[in-house]
Write an enzyme that holds these catalytic residues in place. Sequence first.
Site, PDB file in Angstrom:
ATOM      1  N   SER A 138      28.374  70.731 107.951  1.00 59.09           N
ATOM      2  CA  SER A 138      27.148  71.460 107.648  1.00 59.09           C
ATOM      3  C   SER A 138      27.035  71.598 106.129  1.00 59.09           C
ATOM      4  O   SER A 138      28.052  71.743 105.438  1.00 59.09           O
ATOM      5  CB  SER A 138      27.209  72.854 108.285  1.00 59.09           C
ATOM      6  OG  SER A 138      26.273  73.708 107.674  1.00 59.09           O
ATOM      7  N   LYS A 182      24.343  69.413 116.746  1.00 58.44           N
ATOM      8  CA  LYS A 182      24.940  70.627 116.166  1.00 58.44           C
ATOM      9  C   LYS A 182      23.963  71.805 116.271  1.00 58.44           C
ATOM     10  O   LYS A 182      24.346  72.918 116.545  1.00 58.44           O
ATOM     11  CB  LYS A 182      25.312  70.412 114.704  1.00 58.44           C
ATOM     12  CG  LYS A 182      26.000  71.624 114.115  1.00 58.44           C
ATOM     13  CD  LYS A 182      26.293  71.455 112.667  1.00 58.44           C
ATOM     14  CE  LYS A 182      25.214  71.950 111.749  1.00 58.44           C
ATOM     15  NZ  LYS A 182      24.928  73.349 111.708  1.00 58.44           N
ATOM     16  N   GLN A 207      11.402  78.547 107.203  1.00 54.71           N
ATOM     17  CA  GLN A 207      12.416  78.744 108.241  1.00 54.71           C
ATOM     18  C   GLN A 207      13.582  79.625 107.773  1.00 54.71           C
ATOM     19  O   GLN A 207      14.539  79.836 108.507  1.00 54.71           O
ATOM     20  CB  GLN A 207      12.930  77.403 108.759  1.00 54.71           C
ATOM     21  CG  GLN A 207      13.807  76.615 107.803  1.00 54.71           C
ATOM     22  CD  GLN A 207      14.123  75.233 108.346  1.00 54.71           C
ATOM     23  OE1 GLN A 207      13.249  74.385 108.499  1.00 54.71           O
ATOM     24  NE2 GLN A 207      15.382  75.008 108.679  1.00 54.71           N
ATOM     25  N   HIS A 263      25.213  64.836 104.156  1.00 55.17           N
ATOM     26  CA  HIS A 263      26.631  64.666 104.511  1.00 55.17           C
ATOM     27  C   HIS A 263      26.729  63.692 105.679  1.00 55.17           C
ATOM     28  O   HIS A 263      25.709  63.156 106.141  1.00 55.17           O
ATOM     29  CB  HIS A 263      27.276  66.024 104.812  1.00 55.17           C
ATOM     30  CG  HIS A 263      26.560  66.835 105.857  1.00 55.17           C
ATOM     31  ND1 HIS A 263      26.456  66.443 107.178  1.00 55.17           N
ATOM     32  CD2 HIS A 263      25.891  68.010 105.765  1.00 55.17           C
ATOM     33  CE1 HIS A 263      25.789  67.345 107.856  1.00 55.17           C
ATOM     34  NE2 HIS A 263      25.409  68.306 107.019  1.00 55.17           N
ATOM     35  N   HIS A 283      24.309  63.974 108.632  1.00 55.05           N
ATOM     36  CA  HIS A 283      22.987  63.370 108.404  1.00 55.05           C
ATOM     37  C   HIS A 283      23.095  61.845 108.512  1.00 55.05           C
ATOM     38  O   HIS A 283      22.206  61.191 109.057  1.00 55.05           O
ATOM     39  CB  HIS A 283      22.466  63.712 107.003  1.00 55.05           C
ATOM     40  CG  HIS A 283      22.265  65.179 106.751  1.00 55.05           C
ATOM     41  ND1 HIS A 283      22.918  65.851 105.753  1.00 55.05           N
ATOM     42  CD2 HIS A 283      21.461  66.093 107.346  1.00 55.05           C
ATOM     43  CE1 HIS A 283      22.539  67.119 105.730  1.00 55.05           C
ATOM     44  NE2 HIS A 283      21.653  67.294 106.696  1.00 55.05           N
ATOM     45  N   GLY A 295      20.196  66.451 115.186  1.00 57.69           N
ATOM     46  CA  GLY A 295      21.622  66.570 115.476  1.00 57.69           C
ATOM     47  C   GLY A 295      21.904  67.613 116.557  1.00 57.69           C
ATOM     48  O   GLY A 295      21.337  68.709 116.538  1.00 57.69           O
TER      49      GLY A 295
END
Length: 275
Positions: free
Chosen positions: A182, A146, A58, A31, A34, A144
């Site tokens: 996200s 974020k 993860q 998105h 990225h 990022g």
Amino acid sequence: LKTFETIEQCRKELSCIDGSVGLIPTMGSIHKGHLNLVRASKIENTTSIVTLFVNPSQFGRNEDFDQYPRDIDQDMVLLENEGIDILFAPKVREIYPLGFSTFVDIGDLSKKYEGLYRPEHFRGVSTIVTKLLSIFRPNRAYFGQKDAQQCAVIKKLNDDLNLGSEIIIVPTARDQFGMALSSRNIYLSELQKKSANHINLILFRAKKLYHSKNMKSCDLINFISKSLPIDINIEYVSIVNRETFATMNIPDVNSLIIVAVNIGSVRLIDNVSLS
Ligand code: AMP
């Protein structure tokens, strides 16, 4: 766009490359967030490499590894349009062959906040990022803001293990209402999206309150908790040092307001810097 599935192919290709290399690790479902990382790398490096790997280590047992959105064809079109040189999209067995047993644990920083709610998460992130930085030895690697705690974790492992890349943090890309982009936002219904839009609005209001009234952390946290819509369940809201994630009772310009919430079954995180 050259696409490789094996480490050996990447190593061969890397041996023919002159100039600087920028690495952008992703789990795909590309998105605009990225793409901001991609653009930053394109400006600063001769060759830019995107990795696309939904990293099983993860994800917790009850998390969305199987449902995680995947669309490699669409991702390849987007990356090609951005002029990305190389895409590394390995299978799980390429990264974790049978008998794989070495994991990276960076200690305290990975145990708090996200680490408390997602106990295996940073071990998985640290391991895959260490592997990618070792395979590609990029001059710069892009992450990022974020995922603020992930940024701190990656800076720490890069320093502690002398991996030698420059870690570049790119600001959070948001939609027109301010919601952090996200891959998981597609899980939200329209109604849930409306609630989610309040998160960033309220974090930025809290930042204003800090600057205009010099409020302490507990008052800012109270303000945020009371202001979020009732269908938002808060996991944590806190004010922390951006590098150590130590809790700050008196915020300063190196602090971040961090928040994790659940809306229905969708978990979202966001943060704003107080600088
Ligand atoms: P992911 O595919 O979700 O693992 O993300 C890959 C990289 O993109 C990570 O460094 C993320 O922090 C970054 N990223 C994801 N969403 C955003 C966003 N909205 N703004 C900036 N970077 C982002």
